[in-house]
Write a protein that holds these residues in place. Structure first.
Motif, PDB file in Angstrom:
ATOM      1  N   GLN A  80       0.920  -0.953  -0.028  1.00 35.22           N
ATOM      2  CA  GLN A  80       0.114  -0.140   0.010  1.00 35.22           C
ATOM      3  C   GLN A  80       0.730   1.241   0.058  1.00 35.22           C
ATOM      4  O   GLN A  80       1.936   1.318   0.503  1.00 35.22           O
ATOM      5  N   LYS A  81       0.282   2.378  -0.556  1.00 32.05           N
ATOM      6  CA  LYS A  81       0.995   3.558  -0.504  1.00 32.05           C
ATOM      7  C   LYS A  81      -0.155   4.674  -0.335  1.00 32.05           C
ATOM      8  O   LYS A  81      -1.226   4.584  -0.472  1.00 32.05           O
ATOM      9  N   VAL A  82       0.551   5.768   0.322  1.00 31.83           N
ATOM     10  CA  VAL A  82      -0.470   7.021   0.566  1.00 31.83           C
ATOM     11  C   VAL A  82      -0.405   8.114  -0.370  1.00 31.83           C
ATOM     12  O   VAL A  82       0.915   8.258  -0.747  1.00 31.83           O
ATOM     13  N   TYR A  83      -1.355   8.586  -0.704  1.00 24.05           N
ATOM     14  CA  TYR A  83      -1.488   9.693  -2.011  1.00 24.05           C
ATOM     15  C   TYR A  83      -2.072  10.986  -1.393  1.00 24.05           C
ATOM     16  O   TYR A  83      -3.376  10.644  -0.647  1.00 24.05           O
ATOM     17  N   ASP A  84      -2.035  11.842  -2.001  1.00 24.13           N
ATOM     18  CA  ASP A  84      -2.859  13.027  -1.886  1.00 24.13           C
ATOM     19  C   ASP A  84      -4.075  13.409  -2.869  1.00 24.13           C
ATOM     20  O   ASP A  84      -4.934  13.797  -2.741  1.00 24.13           O
ATOM     21  N   ALA A  85      -3.771  12.774  -3.969  1.00 22.14           N
ATOM     22  CA  ALA A  85      -4.767  12.591  -4.888  1.00 22.14           C
ATOM     23  C   ALA A  85      -4.475  11.264  -5.892  1.00 22.14           C
ATOM     24  O   ALA A  85      -3.303  10.906  -5.962  1.00 22.14           O
ATOM     25  N   VAL A  86      -5.573  10.965  -6.467  1.00 19.74           N
ATOM     26  CA  VAL A  86      -5.399   9.749  -7.465  1.00 19.74           C
ATOM     27  C   VAL A  86      -6.295  10.279  -8.948  1.00 19.74           C
ATOM     28  O   VAL A  86      -7.411  10.799  -8.842  1.00 19.74           O
ATOM     29  N   ILE A  87      -5.392  10.275  -9.981  1.00 22.55           N
ATOM     30  CA  ILE A  87      -5.962  10.595 -11.230  1.00 22.55           C
ATOM     31  C   ILE A  87      -6.164   9.203 -12.165  1.00 22.55           C
ATOM     32  O   ILE A  87      -5.115   8.583 -12.412  1.00 22.55           O
ATOM     33  N   CYS A  88      -7.513   9.171 -12.402  1.00 30.07           N
ATOM     34  CA  CYS A  88      -7.588   7.678 -13.370  1.00 30.07           C
ATOM     35  C   CYS A  88      -7.741   8.327 -14.928  1.00 30.07           C
ATOM     36  O   CYS A  88      -8.848   8.687 -15.217  1.00 30.07           O
ATOM     37  N   ALA A  89      -6.660   7.748 -15.249  1.00 27.77           N
ATOM     38  CA  ALA A  89      -7.028   7.654 -16.755  1.00 27.77           C
ATOM     39  C   ALA A  89      -7.359   6.440 -17.510  1.00 27.77           C
ATOM     40  O   ALA A  89      -6.541   5.617 -18.034  1.00 27.77           O
ATOM     41  N   THR A  90      -8.398   5.885 -17.141  1.00 21.86           N
ATOM     42  CA  THR A  90      -8.936   4.782 -17.264  1.00 21.86           C
ATOM     43  C   THR A  90     -10.188   4.695 -18.323  1.00 21.86           C
ATOM     44  O   THR A  90     -10.818   3.368 -18.256  1.00 21.86           O
ATOM     45  N   GLY A  91     -10.209   5.360 -19.198  1.00 22.86           N
ATOM     46  CA  GLY A  91     -11.064   5.237 -20.423  1.00 22.86           C
ATOM     47  C   GLY A  91     -12.437   5.683 -20.110  1.00 22.86           C
ATOM     48  O   GLY A  91     -12.866   6.266 -19.045  1.00 22.86           O
ATOM     49  N   TYR A  92     -13.559   5.097 -21.037  1.00 22.18           N
ATOM     50  CA  TYR A  92     -14.724   5.620 -20.859  1.00 22.18           C
ATOM     51  C   TYR A  92     -15.576   4.132 -21.192  1.00 22.18           C
ATOM     52  O   TYR A  92     -15.209   3.304 -21.843  1.00 22.18           O
ATOM     53  N   GLN A  93     -16.986   4.528 -20.657  1.00 24.81           N
ATOM     54  CA  GLN A  93     -17.879   3.291 -21.087  1.00 24.81           C
ATOM     55  C   GLN A  93     -18.984   4.104 -21.513  1.00 24.81           C
ATOM     56  O   GLN A  93     -19.346   5.227 -21.567  1.00 24.81           O
ATOM     57  N   ARG A  94     -19.801   3.223 -22.549  1.00 29.19           N
ATOM     58  CA  ARG A  94     -20.490   3.725 -23.553  1.00 29.19           C
ATOM     59  C   ARG A  94     -21.991   2.804 -23.596  1.00 29.19           C
ATOM     60  O   ARG A  94     -22.255   2.052 -24.467  1.00 29.19           O
ATOM     61  N   LYS A  95     -22.575   3.073 -22.576  1.00 26.70           N
ATOM     62  CA  LYS A  95     -23.781   2.254 -22.272  1.00 26.70           C
ATOM     63  C   LYS A  95     -24.952   3.133 -22.283  1.00 26.70           C
ATOM     64  O   LYS A  95     -26.288   2.761 -22.024  1.00 26.70           O
ATOM     65  N   HIS A  96     -24.836   4.480 -22.258  1.00 23.59           N
ATOM     66  CA  HIS A  96     -25.933   5.490 -22.377  1.00 23.59           C
ATOM     67  C   HIS A  96     -27.102   5.121 -23.291  1.00 23.59           C
ATOM     68  O   HIS A  96     -28.213   5.225 -22.974  1.00 23.59           O
ATOM     69  N   TRP A  97     -26.726   4.753 -24.525  1.00 27.01           N
ATOM     70  CA  TRP A  97     -27.784   4.539 -25.523  1.00 27.01           C
ATOM     71  C   TRP A  97     -28.558   3.569 -25.098  1.00 27.01           C
ATOM     72  O   TRP A  97     -29.987   3.694 -25.264  1.00 27.01           O
ATOM     73  N   SER A  98     -28.160   2.432 -24.337  1.00 23.33           N
ATOM     74  CA  SER A  98     -28.924   1.343 -23.968  1.00 23.33           C
ATOM     75  C   SER A  98     -29.898   1.740 -23.093  1.00 23.33           C
ATOM     76  O   SER A  98     -30.962   1.148 -22.946  1.00 23.33           O
ATOM     77  N   ARG A  99     -29.405   2.630 -22.058  1.00 21.49           N
ATOM     78  CA  ARG A  99     -30.125   2.773 -20.787  1.00 21.49           C
ATOM     79  C   ARG A  99     -31.274   3.679 -21.463  1.00 21.49           C
ATOM     80  O   ARG A  99     -32.602   3.665 -20.790  1.00 21.49           O
ATOM     81  N   LEU A 100     -31.141   4.633 -22.320  1.00 20.06           N
ATOM     82  CA  LEU A 100     -32.315   5.554 -22.852  1.00 20.06           C
ATOM     83  C   LEU A 100     -33.346   4.842 -23.521  1.00 20.06           C
ATOM     84  O   LEU A 100     -34.352   5.129 -23.449  1.00 20.06           O
ATOM     85  N   LEU A 101     -32.727   3.669 -24.313  1.00 19.97           N
ATOM     86  CA  LEU A 101     -33.872   2.844 -25.071  1.00 19.97           C
ATOM     87  C   LEU A 101     -34.734   1.967 -24.120  1.00 19.97           C
ATOM     88  O   LEU A 101     -35.865   1.900 -24.054  1.00 19.97           O
ATOM     89  N   ALA A 102     -33.806   1.295 -23.071  1.00 21.49           N
ATOM     90  CA  ALA A 102     -34.556   0.317 -22.219  1.00 21.49           C
ATOM     91  C   ALA A 102     -35.695   1.173 -21.135  1.00 21.49           C
ATOM     92  O   ALA A 102     -36.526   0.168 -20.983  1.00 21.49           O
ATOM     93  N   LEU A 103     -35.351   2.274 -20.990  1.00 19.83           N
ATOM     94  CA  LEU A 103     -36.128   2.941 -19.863  1.00 19.83           C
ATOM     95  C   LEU A 103     -37.313   3.600 -20.701  1.00 19.83           C
ATOM     96  O   LEU A 103     -38.074   4.274 -20.040  1.00 19.83           O
ATOM     97  N   SER A 104     -37.556   3.490 -22.143  1.00 22.05           N
ATOM     98  CA  SER A 104     -38.549   4.091 -22.857  1.00 22.05           C
ATOM     99  C   SER A 104     -39.387   2.840 -23.348  1.00 22.05           C
ATOM    100  O   SER A 104     -39.342   1.847 -23.363  1.00 22.05           O
ATOM    101  N   ASN A 105     -40.689   3.666 -23.812  1.00 18.73           N
ATOM    102  CA  ASN A 105     -41.605   2.512 -24.445  1.00 18.73           C
ATOM    103  C   ASN A 105     -41.075   2.141 -25.809  1.00 18.73           C
ATOM    104  O   ASN A 105     -41.834   1.548 -26.458  1.00 18.73           O
TER     105      ASN A 105
END
Length: 510
Positions: free
Chosen positions: A343-368
């Protein structure tokens, strides 16, 4: 909720580079017999104005693609929104040529995109900035209602369209252990997408800091380089170069999209994406690696000089003692090769861990509208795209379903009753879900990026069209989430929309 009488031919959700390329393609089509009137095209954007990755416009950071892979050149070199047209309009074309590089800086490319956004709006394309899309619904089988909220006033707006283009961009992906405590970190656990805005905050000023950068791709390396200008020293983990050789780069050609989409099964497409993953994921441009290594080498040199003489040539070359304080974030890590936990102790953590792309499916699934694609609220996060001709996938999915059902039956009979399955029952602590992956819902997509409704028994099928951009890597290949194909993809979508509209503006049934 206010409502507008107009029924748009096209509404686009989001106005980043992908939607901007579509807008440019519609502008280029204007005046042709099959063209969609620009007054009947609208884009809805959450931001107050056009902005492209403002948190990563780092000094000196360059694009990873040629300037010719812009919003329009590969589709139509004569277009008004090419990068060359931008340079000419800014009286910098000769300067850019003399610069001797095909790769503009990220700052210049951002300015180009903002210039193109103003240009298409000046031609008649409407962009509703400062609105957040909160839902879509079926008005009738030919039209879709888009509901949004004006962020400055809270007013709800409803608009109707015959064609919907969903270009959601990416939502920052955080490692799960950090995601669960992000809200408790006091703004010290951040994603690289907000790096510049976050690192300028007062909490990061005035003393020495220990900052961890999570990630092994281009963004992580660029953040490390920028941090070195603020901190006294940096260290690094394992970084690998990207494969940017000419032959490998052909996977990003439009022909590469055709080849991937035309494969006979999702298994083959997945194999191709894995084969070429080192062109894009978890890798760093070789030139960036050279800059970073040179920086680290100079840092070692300064350390040796300091240890021998007590001073260095660069004031940032060695940390001053006595003013460092313990950081508030303890990170527990495990070495992937030795499995050692530390383990290590830090003042801050920066996550350069990319993106997810699920918004389109949520938008459709929650609609009629979701019912036409066999989606509902229970499946909104577990959806994958596939092409219409995946016969092998359907057969394998059927076999898997039969196998899971068979085991489930056997599990139910394992308490002493007659069993027709395996002789050794599954242990009580396990379940079918533990042994097999979840059954994913599949949505079929056309080569022109149009989502294809499931066949309906009734005569009233869903005739409105829904297109997606930037989310179809598993069917169209690695280039779909990148800028490499935005111009060609925009042309294909616009062509499909124009072909689907009849003289009275109603989409034809494919």
């Amino acid at each position: 909720m206010s409502a507008q009488e107009i029924i748009y031919d096209v509404i686009g959700l989001g106005f980043g580079p992908s939607s901007l390329a579509v807008a440019g393609a519609f502008v280029d089509e204007a005046g042709r017999p099959s063209a969609v009137p620009l007054s009947k095209i609208l884009f809805i954007e959450k931001q107050e104005g056009f902005r492209w990755h403002p948190g990563m416009l780092l000094p000196g950071a360059r694009m990873q693609i040629s300037f010719l892979k812009d919003l329009a050149t590969l589709r139509s070199p004569q277009s008004e929104i090419t990068f060359v047209s931008y340079l000419h309009s800014q009286n910098r074309l000769l300067d850019f040529i003399n610069r001797g590089s095909n790769f503009p800086t990220r700052k210049e490319y951002s300015d180009y995109l903002a210039w193109a956004a103003r240009l298409v709006q000046g031609k008649g394309v409407t962009v509703a900035y400062g609105e957040n899309v909160v839902g879509i619904s079926e008005k009738d089988t030919k039209t879709i209602e888009v509901q949004s909220v004006v962020l400055s006033t809270g007013e709800r707006v409803a608009r109707l369209t015959k064609n919907l283009i969903i270009s959601p961009g990416g939502e920052p992906r955080m490692p799960k252990p950090l995601e669960s405590i992000q809200g408790q970190g006091g703004g010290r656990i951040i994603h690289s997408s907000t790096y510049l805005m976050s690192v300028e905050a007062p909490k990061f000023q005035g003393r020495s800091f220990r900052i961890a950068v999570v990630g092994s791709g281009q963004s992580a390396a660029e953040v490390l380089l920028e941090l070195h200008s603020r901190l006294r020293s940096v260290t690094h983990g394992s970084l690998k170069p990207s494969d940017d050789s000419p032959f490998s780069n052909e996977i990003f050609n439009p022909g590469g999209t055709d080849a991937v989409f035309g494969l006979q099964s999702s298994f083959a497409r997945e194999h191709i994406c894995k084969e070429y993953a080192n062109t894009n994921y978890g890798v760093v441009n070789p030139q960036t690696l050279e800059r970073l290594y040179e920086l680290l080498y100079e840092q070692k040199l300064n350390d040796r000089i300091y240890n021998r003489t007590g001073h260095v040539h660069s004031p940032a070359g060695h940390p001053e003692g006595g003013n460092e304080q313990p950081g508030p974030i303890t990170v527990i890590m495990q070495h992937t090769l030795t499995h050692q936990v530390y383990q290590k102790v830090y003042d801050a953590v920066i996550c350069a861990t990319g993106y997810q792309r699920k918004h389109w499916s949520r938008l459709l699934a929650l609609s009629n509208i979701g019912k036409y694609f066999d989606l509902d609220s229970a499946t909104q996060e577990d959806v994958r795209l596939t092409v219409e001709t995946d016969q092998e996938e359907r057969r394998m999915a059927g076999l898997m379903t039969e196998l899971v059902d068979h085991i489930a039956d056997d599990e139910g009979n394992s308490g002493g009753g007659p069993s027709t399955g395996f002789s050794t029952p599954i242990t009580p602590q396990s379940s079918v879900e533990d042994c097999f992956p979840k059954r994913q819902k599949t949505v079929h997509i056309s080569r022109a990026y149009r989502l294809l409704p499931k066949p309906q028994d009734s005569k009233e099928s869903f005739k409105a069209r829904i297109y997606v951009q930037g989310v179809a890597e598993e069917t169209h290949g690695l280039s779909d989430t990148l800028l490499s194909v935005v111009s060609v993809r925009a042309g294909e979508i616009v062509e499909d929309i124009c072909a689907g509209l009849s003289d009275d503006g109603v989409p034809k049934i494919p």
